[in-house]
Motif scaffolding. Sequence first.
Motif, PDB file in Angstrom:
ATOM      1  N   HIS A  28     -12.372   5.981  14.542  1.00 36.01           N
ATOM      2  CA  HIS A  28     -12.966   4.629  14.536  1.00 36.01           C
ATOM      3  C   HIS A  28     -11.862   3.572  14.606  1.00 36.01           C
ATOM      4  CE1 HIS A  28     -16.280   7.025  12.952  1.00 36.01           C
ATOM      5  NE2 HIS A  28     -15.516   7.368  11.940  1.00 36.01           N
ATOM      6  N   PRO A  29     -11.067   3.551  15.683  1.00 37.41           N
ATOM      7  CA  PRO A  29      -9.935   2.610  15.733  1.00 37.41           C
ATOM      8  C   PRO A  29     -10.343   1.218  16.220  1.00 37.41           C
ATOM      9  CG  PRO A  29      -9.937   3.970  17.688  1.00 37.41           C
ATOM     10  CD  PRO A  29     -11.130   4.407  16.875  1.00 37.41           C
ATOM     11  N   MET A  30      -9.434   0.290  15.991  1.00 39.88           N
ATOM     12  CA  MET A  30      -9.548  -1.069  16.541  1.00 39.88           C
ATOM     13  C   MET A  30     -10.868  -1.776  16.198  1.00 39.88           C
ATOM     14  SD  MET A  30      -6.819  -2.197  18.010  1.00 39.88           S
ATOM     15  CE  MET A  30      -5.232  -1.592  18.617  1.00 39.88           C
ATOM     16  N   LYS A  31     -11.278  -1.643  14.938  1.00 39.45           N
ATOM     17  CA  LYS A  31     -12.408  -2.448  14.458  1.00 39.45           C
ATOM     18  C   LYS A  31     -11.943  -3.911  14.415  1.00 39.45           C
ATOM     19  CE  LYS A  31     -15.211   1.006  13.112  1.00 39.45           C
ATOM     20  NZ  LYS A  31     -16.514   1.257  13.691  1.00 39.45           N
ATOM     21  N   ASP A  32     -12.874  -4.825  14.203  1.00 36.89           N
ATOM     22  CA  ASP A  32     -12.541  -6.260  14.223  1.00 36.89           C
ATOM     23  C   ASP A  32     -11.377  -6.600  13.289  1.00 36.89           C
ATOM     24  OD1 ASP A  32     -14.455  -6.684  16.084  1.00 36.89           O
ATOM     25  OD2 ASP A  32     -15.886  -7.675  14.754  1.00 36.89           O
ATOM     26  N   LEU A  33     -11.441  -6.104  12.048  1.00 33.23           N
ATOM     27  CA  LEU A  33     -10.388  -6.449  11.077  1.00 33.23           C
ATOM     28  C   LEU A  33      -9.044  -5.837  11.480  1.00 33.23           C
ATOM     29  CD1 LEU A  33     -12.404  -6.128   7.746  1.00 33.23           C
ATOM     30  CD2 LEU A  33     -11.513  -8.234   8.743  1.00 33.23           C
ATOM     31  N   ASP A  34      -9.077  -4.650  12.092  1.00 30.09           N
ATOM     32  CA  ASP A  34      -7.835  -4.043  12.583  1.00 30.09           C
ATOM     33  C   ASP A  34      -7.211  -4.933  13.660  1.00 30.09           C
ATOM     34  OD1 ASP A  34      -8.240  -1.706  11.029  1.00 30.09           O
ATOM     35  OD2 ASP A  34      -9.500  -0.837  12.584  1.00 30.09           O
ATOM     36  N   GLN A  35      -8.049  -5.379  14.571  1.00 27.20           N
ATOM     37  CA  GLN A  35      -7.545  -6.222  15.657  1.00 27.20           C
ATOM     38  C   GLN A  35      -6.997  -7.547  15.131  1.00 27.20           C
ATOM     39  OE1 GLN A  35      -9.703  -6.410  19.403  1.00 27.20           O
ATOM     40  NE2 GLN A  35     -11.106  -4.814  18.686  1.00 27.20           N
ATOM     41  N   GLN A  36      -7.678  -8.098  14.134  1.00 31.30           N
ATOM     42  CA  GLN A  36      -7.196  -9.352  13.530  1.00 31.30           C
ATOM     43  C   GLN A  36      -5.822  -9.146  12.900  1.00 31.30           C
ATOM     44  OE1 GLN A  36     -10.082 -11.101  10.806  1.00 31.30           O
ATOM     45  NE2 GLN A  36     -11.742 -10.658  12.242  1.00 31.30           N
ATOM     46  N   MET A  37      -5.646  -7.990  12.229  1.00 34.10           N
ATOM     47  CA  MET A  37      -4.370  -7.698  11.563  1.00 34.10           C
ATOM     48  C   MET A  37      -3.249  -7.592  12.591  1.00 34.10           C
ATOM     49  SD  MET A  37      -2.909  -7.144   8.647  1.00 34.10           S
ATOM     50  CE  MET A  37      -4.245  -6.813   7.511  1.00 34.10           C
ATOM     51  N   VAL A  38      -3.489  -6.853  13.674  1.00 37.46           N
ATOM     52  CA  VAL A  38      -2.469  -6.692  14.720  1.00 37.46           C
ATOM     53  C   VAL A  38      -2.184  -8.033  15.397  1.00 37.46           C
ATOM     54  CG1 VAL A  38      -1.902  -5.557  16.902  1.00 37.46           C
ATOM     55  CG2 VAL A  38      -3.093  -4.264  15.114  1.00 37.46           C
ATOM     56  N   GLN A  39      -3.236  -8.792  15.699  1.00 42.38           N
ATOM     57  CA  GLN A  39      -3.061 -10.082  16.365  1.00 42.38           C
ATOM     58  C   GLN A  39      -2.264 -11.045  15.506  1.00 42.38           C
ATOM     59  OE1 GLN A  39      -4.259 -10.879  19.704  1.00 42.38           O
ATOM     60  NE2 GLN A  39      -2.559 -12.259  19.229  1.00 42.38           N
ATOM     61  N   TRP A  40      -2.552 -11.038  14.204  1.00 41.98           N
ATOM     62  CA  TRP A  40      -1.809 -11.909  13.290  1.00 41.98           C
ATOM     63  C   TRP A  40      -0.315 -11.578  13.351  1.00 41.98           C
ATOM     64  CZ3 TRP A  40       1.394 -10.310   9.455  1.00 41.98           C
ATOM     65  CH2 TRP A  40       2.020 -11.348   8.752  1.00 41.98           C
ATOM     66  N   ALA A  41       0.010 -10.281  13.279  1.00 41.43           N
ATOM     67  CA  ALA A  41       1.414  -9.858  13.283  1.00 41.43           C
ATOM     68  C   ALA A  41       2.104 -10.276  14.585  1.00 41.43           C
ATOM     69  CB  ALA A  41       1.505  -8.347  13.093  1.00 41.43           C
ATOM     70  N   VAL A  42       1.422 -10.065  15.705  1.00 42.68           N
ATOM     71  CA  VAL A  42       1.985 -10.452  17.003  1.00 42.68           C
ATOM     72  C   VAL A  42       2.227 -11.960  17.050  1.00 42.68           C
ATOM     73  CG1 VAL A  42       1.456 -10.646  19.479  1.00 42.68           C
ATOM     74  CG2 VAL A  42       1.039  -8.484  18.273  1.00 42.68           C
ATOM     75  N   ASP A  43       1.277 -12.725  16.522  1.00 43.87           N
ATOM     76  CA  ASP A  43       1.392 -14.195  16.541  1.00 43.87           C
ATOM     77  C   ASP A  43       2.614 -14.693  15.773  1.00 43.87           C
ATOM     78  OD1 ASP A  43      -0.860 -14.357  18.085  1.00 43.87           O
ATOM     79  OD2 ASP A  43      -2.204 -14.950  16.456  1.00 43.87           O
ATOM     80  N   VAL A  44       3.023 -13.955  14.739  1.00 45.62           N
ATOM     81  CA  VAL A  44       4.189 -14.396  13.950  1.00 45.62           C
ATOM     82  C   VAL A  44       5.423 -13.523  14.240  1.00 45.62           C
ATOM     83  CG1 VAL A  44       2.856 -15.478  12.103  1.00 45.62           C
ATOM     84  CG2 VAL A  44       3.404 -13.052  11.924  1.00 45.62           C
ATOM     85  N   ASN A  45       5.384 -12.834  15.393  1.00 48.15           N
ATOM     86  CA  ASN A  45       6.523 -12.033  15.864  1.00 48.15           C
ATOM     87  C   ASN A  45       6.938 -10.911  14.916  1.00 48.15           C
ATOM     88  OD1 ASN A  45       6.932 -13.424  18.338  1.00 48.15           O
ATOM     89  ND2 ASN A  45       7.813 -15.118  17.193  1.00 48.15           N
ATOM     90  N   ILE A  46       5.965 -10.304  14.273  1.00 47.76           N
ATOM     91  CA  ILE A  46       6.250  -9.134  13.443  1.00 47.76           C
ATOM     92  C   ILE A  46       5.867  -7.883  14.243  1.00 47.76           C
ATOM     93  CG2 ILE A  46       5.390  -7.835  11.436  1.00 47.76           C
ATOM     94  CD1 ILE A  46       5.491 -10.357   9.830  1.00 47.76           C
ATOM     95  N   PRO A  47       6.814  -6.952  14.443  1.00 46.57           N
ATOM     96  CA  PRO A  47       6.498  -5.741  15.192  1.00 46.57           C
ATOM     97  C   PRO A  47       5.498  -4.856  14.444  1.00 46.57           C
ATOM     98  CG  PRO A  47       8.784  -5.688  14.437  1.00 46.57           C
ATOM     99  CD  PRO A  47       8.221  -7.012  14.032  1.00 46.57           C
ATOM    100  N   VAL A  48       4.678  -4.138  15.209  1.00 43.16           N
ATOM    101  CA  VAL A  48       3.600  -3.335  14.622  1.00 43.16           C
ATOM    102  C   VAL A  48       3.679  -1.889  15.112  1.00 43.16           C
ATOM    103  CG1 VAL A  48       1.083  -3.029  14.483  1.00 43.16           C
ATOM    104  CG2 VAL A  48       2.049  -5.338  14.550  1.00 43.16           C
ATOM    105  N   LEU A  49       3.495  -0.970  14.175  1.00 47.87           N
ATOM    106  CA  LEU A  49       3.259   0.426  14.526  1.00 47.87           C
ATOM    107  C   LEU A  49       1.828   0.749  14.117  1.00 47.87           C
ATOM    108  CD1 LEU A  49       4.119   3.291  15.398  1.00 47.87           C
ATOM    109  CD2 LEU A  49       4.881   3.681  13.039  1.00 47.87           C
ATOM    110  N   VAL A  50       0.991   1.074  15.092  1.00 54.47           N
ATOM    111  CA  VAL A  50      -0.380   1.502  14.796  1.00 54.47           C
ATOM    112  C   VAL A  50      -0.363   3.019  14.655  1.00 54.47           C
ATOM    113  CG1 VAL A  50      -2.738   1.713  15.690  1.00 54.47           C
ATOM    114  CG2 VAL A  50      -1.475  -0.429  15.983  1.00 54.47           C
TER     115      VAL A  50
END
Length: 214
Positions: free
Chosen positions: A121-143
Amino acid sequence: MAKSYNYQLTHFVTSAPDIRHLPVDSGIEIAFAGRSNAGKSSALNTLTNKKSLARTSKTPGRTQLINLFEVEPGIRLVDLPGYGYAQVPEELKLKWQRALGEYLQMRDSLKCLVVLMDIRHPMKDLDQQMVQWAVDVNIPVLVLLTKADKLASGARKAQLNQVREAALAFMGDVQVEIFSSLKKQGVDTLRHKLDDWFAAIPPALAPQASPEAE
């Protein structure tokens, strides 16, 4: 060659209800975030080869506090309160979310983010918000797509490719890998990524600040 950290030496430092109760904001922190049933605590225990470093529970949503673990001085891993599914009163859920939001927005030590998602069950709304937030503030993400052992290899590969494709839309530093605490799958990939991240932060940011300043 990048330094290798011994994650088996990781030890618990403190649990805090909010950022005001955390230790001094210095050094480097890599946070683990995910839905309440994504397997964050199990992933941390597998990474560190310790069965009960992070508390696991049969009931999702038991990580109610911000939990700090130290790999070595100034180098920390953070287990954040789970978001999404949790059978608790709404007021308590809001309190957890507030603590999570404050940490993400105001903690200078936070340099990178591991977002864990159940591979089924990947990439639910809250997951996407979390990743988008990190990208917006230039924090690298490992999913990390957890519980990979629950799928046959063909389905697992299909999910991985699908989520990698979806991750391109974030237009940021987002890497997607599979992970299984049960089968120890993806653990070396996680360790190497953490090593790379810790090594990439300028050394000037890493030392622990002196405790006398309150």
